[in-house]
Design an enzyme around this catalytic site. Structure first.
Site, mmCIF file in Angstrom:
data_model
loop_
_atom_site.group_PDB
_atom_site.id
_atom_site.type_symbol
_atom_site.label_atom_id
_atom_site.label_comp_id
_atom_site.label_asym_id
_atom_site.label_seq_id
_atom_site.Cartn_x
_atom_site.Cartn_y
_atom_site.Cartn_z
ATOM 1 N N GLY A 164 0.814 -1.136 0.129
ATOM 2 C CA GLY A 164 -0.030 -0.003 -0.132
ATOM 3 C C GLY A 164 0.950 1.308 0.018
ATOM 4 N N GLY A 179 3.551 0.944 3.237
ATOM 5 C CA GLY A 179 4.350 0.009 3.394
ATOM 6 C C GLY A 179 4.023 -1.501 2.667
ATOM 7 C CB VAL A 223 0.765 -6.917 4.286
ATOM 8 C CG1 VAL A 223 0.610 -7.999 5.140
ATOM 9 C CG2 VAL A 223 0.209 -5.579 4.592
ATOM 10 C CG ASP A 267 -9.228 5.285 3.609
ATOM 11 O OD1 ASP A 267 -9.735 5.387 2.395
ATOM 12 O OD2 ASP A 267 -7.866 4.492 3.442
#
Length: 454
Positions: free
Chosen positions: A83, A86, A88, A192
């Site tokens: 994203g 960062g 995952v 969001d």
């Protein structure tokens, strides 16, 4: 005149509660005791170092366990997703690690997630947080947070069938509870909510149903104005220096992804762009959102996510007509852009109105007519044409079996509940805005001037 216009744009761009003597009236933020308030009188995950009552500010420090690398290894060869802040990766069994590229982004999400953990610990008997993500641990040195691992989100889960409708009905009620918990017990505004930020857990087996939906990603969450303490910073306990200020700059343009922006936010964005002239309205930001406005926006955005998912269920496989329309609209620099985003939402709500023989009042109809006031004539015509074009494409791919199921009332109650928050006005639905149009009024898609007040 120029001074008045700038004042108008500034007020329109701010989501904080108005001053008692201002002209922008709306319901007052409800008093409650959130986790921000409780932190001032206790020590828990995040330790309070200093309380500034006058500035309504808390200084905190991170707990010792976040400062040591005593955590599962991160499998950097097994990337699960990425994203803006960062990536995952897989980690231990059943868990994943979110590795941040920015220290500020790491600190912010860590603080927000710890506030949720605190709220859970203070409200052990409140099960409204069941559909809200929790974190396992965090490491400052590695700029990493560990979470339970899910295989997909509503963004990637595309194999919806009519059999999923009851699952969606149940789980979106749980997500609504999660939004209320976040707002009332955590003192936070998510801001969001979107398909990518709702995780999906399915039952095992092919064609299986949805077991649970989990609201996640507080990376841009904000402390709302309903808290006694409206700002928070992470300080170094040794010298009291500020490591990070947990502050988010908010504006209608920055709140929510455009394709799931609720009607009330679309209205603000439209008016800001329409009256902007030479003012850069996207630079008009604030750091505080009112509690009621936060709840309205989060619940209204959740409704838009539900409508988007419902459209996937309604459409023939691989069509994604509804979603494509919302994602592929170009020229986001014009005021008309926000009306084009409005069109598909109105058409889908009109479909539901007809199925349930109820005339929703959301402040605007598919003819481009407002319940109060009016759009400029070219924009009325534009919105009407947009709705007509979208309806033609959408009707061609809708599955009859889904219409039959929806006609039986599946999703009706949860859509009613979430519609209680949204309206095509800058403050969303207010007491004077009824959920349904008057009984003698024309249908929402009929040729009629003002179907609510005429």
């Amino acid at each position: 005149m120029e001074v008045n216009r700038l004042a108008y744009l500034t007020a329109m761009g701010s989501l904080r509660p108005p001053s008692p003597n201002g002209d922008w009236s709306k319901p007052q933020d409800a008093p409650h005791k959130s986790v921000i308030d409780m932190m001032a009188s206790g020590v828990s995950h995040i330790k309070v170092l200093k309380v500034d009552i006058d500035a309504q500010h808390l200084c905190v420090c991170l707990p010792h366990n976040m400062l040591t690398c005593c955590h599962p290894a991160v499998d950097m060869e097994n990337l699960l997703g990425s994203g803006s802040f960062g990536k995952v990766y897989a980690s231990g069994p059943g868990i994943c690690a979110k590795v941040f590229t920015s220290a500020e982004a790491f600190y912010h999400e860590t603080v927000m997630m710890d506030l949720v953990a605190l709220a859970r610990s203070y409200n052990c008997d409140d099960f409204k947080s069941v559909c809200l993500q929790f974190y396992l641990s965090a490491c400052v040195t590695c700029k990493t947070i560990w979470y339970p691992r899910f295989s997909q989100s509503l963004h990637t889960f595309k194999d919806f069938t009519v059999d999923h409708l009851h699952d969606l009905d149940r789980e979106f009620k749980g997500l609504t509870d999660a939004v209320f918990f976040l707002n009332q017990k955590c003192g936070l505004f998510h801001g969001d909510i979107c398909p990518s930020n709702i995780l999906v857990e399915t039952f095992k087996g092919p064609g299986s149903g949805i077991k649970s939906l989990i609201l996640t990603d507080l990376g841009t969450a904000a402390i709302h104005a309903g808290n006694t303490f409206k700002s928070l910073s992470i300080n170094n306990p040794q010298d009291d220096s500020v490591i990070y200020n947990a502050q988010i700059y908010l504006s209608p343009f920055l709140v929510c992804k455009d394709y799931v922006k609720p009607l009330c936010v679309l209205r603000r964005c439209y008016l800001l762009r329409h009256h902007a002239q030479d003012v850069d309205v996207e630079e008009i930001t604030d750091t505080v959102v009112g509690q009621n406005m936060a709840l309205k926006i989060d619940c209204s955005t959740l409704l838009q996510v539900l409508l988007l998912v419902l459209a996937r269920v309604m459409e023939q496989p691989n069509s994604l007509t509804y979603e494509s329309w919302l994602r592929e609209i170009e020229d986001d620099s014009s005021d008309a852009y926000f009306l084009l985003l409005l069109g598909p939402k109105l058409v889908l709500l009109t479909h539901l109105s007809q199925l349930w023989e109820i005339n929703f009042d959301v402040g605007v109809n598919t003819q481009g007519v407002l319940s109060r006031g009016q759009l400029p004539h070219p924009h009325t015509r534009l919105l009407k044409e947009c709705c007509q074009l979208f309806r033609e494409e959408f009707d061609a791919v809708v599955k009859e079996e889904v219409l039959i199921k929806l006609g039986q009332g599946v999703l009706k109650n949860i859509i009613f509940e979430l519609l209680q928050f949204d309206y095509f006005e800058i403050h969303g639905r207010q007491p004077q805005h009824g959920l349904f149009a008057q009984s003698h009024a024309a249908r929402a898609d009929s040729e009629h001037g003002n179907w609510r007040t005429s």
